[in-house]
Design a protein around this motif. Structure first.
Motif, short mmCIF file in Angstrom:
data_model
loop_
_atom_site.label_atom_id
_atom_site.label_comp_id
_atom_site.label_asym_id
_atom_site.label_seq_id
_atom_site.Cartn_x
_atom_site.Cartn_y
_atom_site.Cartn_z
N SER A 1 -8.77 -6.16 -0.38
CA SER A 1 -8.62 -5.24 0.76
C SER A 1 -8.27 -3.83 0.29
O SER A 1 -8.73 -2.85 0.88
CB SER A 1 -7.55 -5.75 1.73
N LEU A 2 -7.45 -3.71 -0.77
CA LEU A 2 -7.13 -2.38 -1.30
C LEU A 2 -8.37 -1.72 -1.89
O LEU A 2 -8.57 -0.51 -1.73
CB LEU A 2 -6.03 -2.48 -2.37
N ILE A 3 -9.22 -2.51 -2.54
CA ILE A 3 -10.47 -1.99 -3.08
C ILE A 3 -11.37 -1.52 -1.93
O ILE A 3 -12.12 -0.55 -2.06
CB ILE A 3 -11.20 -3.07 -3.91
N SER A 4 -11.28 -2.18 -0.77
CA SER A 4 -12.12 -1.85 0.38
C SER A 4 -11.66 -0.61 1.13
O SER A 4 -12.45 0.01 1.85
CB SER A 4 -12.15 -3.03 1.37
N VAL A 5 -10.38 -0.23 0.99
CA VAL A 5 -9.80 0.86 1.78
C VAL A 5 -10.57 2.18 1.64
O VAL A 5 -10.90 2.82 2.65
CB VAL A 5 -8.30 1.05 1.45
N PRO A 6 -10.89 2.65 0.41
CA PRO A 6 -11.63 3.92 0.31
C PRO A 6 -12.98 3.91 1.03
O PRO A 6 -13.38 4.92 1.60
CB PRO A 6 -11.82 4.10 -1.21
N LEU A 7 -13.67 2.75 1.04
CA LEU A 7 -14.94 2.66 1.75
C LEU A 7 -14.72 2.75 3.26
O LEU A 7 -15.50 3.38 3.98
CB LEU A 7 -15.66 1.35 1.40
N LEU A 8 -13.63 2.15 3.74
CA LEU A 8 -13.30 2.22 5.17
C LEU A 8 -12.93 3.65 5.57
O LEU A 8 -13.12 4.03 6.73
CB LEU A 8 -12.14 1.27 5.49
N ILE A 9 -12.39 4.42 4.63
CA ILE A 9 -12.06 5.83 4.89
C ILE A 9 -13.32 6.69 4.78
O ILE A 9 -13.54 7.59 5.60
CB ILE A 9 -10.99 6.34 3.90
N TYR A 10 -14.14 6.42 3.78
CA TYR A 10 -15.33 7.23 3.52
C TYR A 10 -16.29 7.23 4.71
O TYR A 10 -16.90 8.25 5.03
CB TYR A 10 -16.05 6.72 2.27
N LEU B 1 0.85 -1.20 0.00
CA LEU B 1 0.00 0.00 0.00
C LEU B 1 0.88 1.23 0.00
O LEU B 1 1.67 1.45 0.92
CB LEU B 1 -0.91 -0.02 1.23
N ASP B 2 0.75 2.03 -1.05
CA ASP B 2 1.55 3.25 -1.20
C ASP B 2 0.98 4.36 -0.32
O ASP B 2 -0.19 4.73 -0.45
CB ASP B 2 1.55 3.67 -2.68
N ALA B 3 1.81 4.89 0.59
CA ALA B 3 1.36 5.91 1.56
C ALA B 3 0.90 7.19 0.87
O ALA B 3 -0.10 7.80 1.27
CB ALA B 3 2.47 6.21 2.55
N THR B 4 1.62 7.59 -0.17
CA THR B 4 1.25 8.82 -0.91
C THR B 4 -0.12 8.67 -1.56
O THR B 4 -0.96 9.57 -1.50
CB THR B 4 2.31 9.15 -1.97
N SER B 5 -0.33 7.51 -2.19
CA SER B 5 -1.64 7.25 -2.82
C SER B 5 -2.75 7.28 -1.78
O SER B 5 -3.84 7.81 -2.03
CB SER B 5 -1.63 5.87 -3.51
N LEU B 6 -2.48 6.71 -0.60
CA LEU B 6 -3.48 6.67 0.47
C LEU B 6 -3.86 8.08 0.93
O LEU B 6 -5.05 8.40 1.08
CB LEU B 6 -2.94 5.87 1.65
N LEU B 7 -2.87 8.94 1.11
CA LEU B 7 -3.13 10.33 1.54
C LEU B 7 -3.92 11.09 0.47
O LEU B 7 -4.83 11.86 0.79
CB LEU B 7 -1.81 11.05 1.83
N LEU B 8 -3.58 10.85 -0.79
CA LEU B 8 -4.30 11.52 -1.88
C LEU B 8 -5.75 11.04 -1.95
O LEU B 8 -6.67 11.84 -2.21
CB LEU B 8 -3.60 11.25 -3.22
N VAL B 9 -5.97 9.76 -1.69
CA VAL B 9 -7.34 9.22 -1.70
C VAL B 9 -8.17 9.82 -0.57
O VAL B 9 -9.34 10.16 -0.76
CB VAL B 9 -7.31 7.67 -1.60
N VAL B 10 -7.55 10.00 0.61
CA VAL B 10 -8.24 10.65 1.73
C VAL B 10 -8.66 12.07 1.33
O VAL B 10 -9.81 12.48 1.57
CB VAL B 10 -7.34 10.70 2.98
#
Length: 341
Positions: free
Chosen positions: A298-307, A229-238
């Motif tokens: 699980s990566l597909i699920s991450v944005p829903l867990l953030i949303y 899981l790329d940290a930069t991508s995760l922050l941008l998605v948030v």
């Protein structure tokens, strides 16, 4: 005392973090064919339990008062299940040109396909003093509608695992979603007085089962060393998620407050939350069924867990502002007939 109260209030968000960390430390316990046997305990038992619980707790008898407000219902359901996914799909055409993890981008599309939540939109509408009956109706109706529409949207926009035929997906959805939901509603008819008197913690039960599903999903991920899981991508998605929520809340507010909209200030509040909030309780089990076999589930699920926490956080922050706006607008409406011509 303040810390303990915070933990009690936010236990589910804390639980998500803890189960993901647990899956990272020891993923073997929750992987397929592991001690938990998630291919049975999660795919069938846990998912069925969530939707039986939803059927048992859903107060469909309270929906009749809001039934005739058809214009509001059409607005909410068409916005959340048609406009929302289409706009996100167009946005992702642009974001695909960036360096953001493509699996996280797919996760954003799955968020857009989800129906309204049964709880948060109603709670926030009630906190503001908006049209609670309309919020309850659209949350409940959206949940029923989402059982059919959401899997179709997911398959339309994202496809499915090649190892799972569509007929099997819809058969499993029917057996683990539709049947338990109907059984829950039938049981509620006979147990209504008991349930109203005892008030079982339906939300806590579904959330606890949901933590099990999230845990096993991330066990599969962490057992696969090739997934990172790329940290930069995760922050941008948030950041993107907050931008989407603010933009869509602004849009629904603008459309529902037009002079020719026909909506009252209380209606606007219900529209604001029901049109932009997405269901985690329905979403995670559906992703587990539709994308069974995806190593990147699980990566597909991450944005829903953030949303999910993001919509509650943003909604809670805006409650006082929206309440002041609604009160002032209602006062203007009351005073308008008294103004001299």
């Amino acid at each position: 005392m303040g810390l303990l109260a915070t933990v009690r209030r936010e236990w589910f968000i804390i639980g998500i973090v803890l189960v993901i960390l647990s899956a990272k430390v020891e993923p073997r316990f929750g992987v397929k064919a592991g001690p938990l046997k998630p291919e049975v305990s999660v795919a069938y038992v846990a998912v069925s339990l969530i939707f039986f619980n939803s059927g048992l707790s859903l107060k469909t008898e309270e929906l009749t008062s809001a039934l005739l407000h058809v214009r509001l219902h059409v607005f909410v359901q068409s916005f959340t299940l048609v406009f929302f996914p289409l706009v996100v799909w167009l946005l992702l055409r642009v974001l695909a040109l960036t360096a953001i993890d493509p699996w996280l981008l797919r996760g954003l599309q799955t968020v857009s396909c989800m129906p309204p939540p049964v709880s948060s939109a109603v709670i926030l509408t009630k906190a503001v003093g908006g049209n609670e009956a309309a919020a309850i109706f659209n949350s409940a109706f959206g949940s029923f509608l989402g059982i059919i529409v959401t899997p179709v949207l997911l398959l339309l926009f994202l496809g499915s695992s090649s190892s799972v035929p569509f007929s099997s997906i819809f058969l499993q959805l029917f057996m683990t979603v539709v049947v338990p939901l109907i059984l829950g509603q039938v049981c509620r008819k006979f147990l209504r007085d008991f349930l109203e008197r005892r008030k079982p913690p339906f939300g806590a039960i579904s959330s606890a089962v949901l933590l099990l599903i999230i845990y096993t999903t991330f066990c599969d991920t962490f057992s696969n060393r090739h997934i990172q899981l790329d940290a930069t991508s995760l922050l941008l998605v948030v950041l993107i998620i907050f931008c989407i929520q603010i933009s869509f809340m602004s849009l629904t507010f603008t459309l529902s407050t037009r002079s020719d909209s026909g909506f009252s200030p209380a209606d606007t509040v219900a529209i604001l939350f029901c049109s932009t909030h997405k269901s985690l309780t329905l979403g995670v089990p559906m992703l587990k069924i539709v994308f069974e076999g995806y190593e990147h589930l699980s990566l597909i699920s991450v944005p829903l867990l953030i949303y999910h926490p993001a919509q509650i956080l943003l909604g809670s922050v805006l409650v006082p502002t929206i309440r002041r706006w609604m009160t002032s607008r209602q006062m203007e409406v009351k005073l308008a007939p008294l103004q001299p011509v």
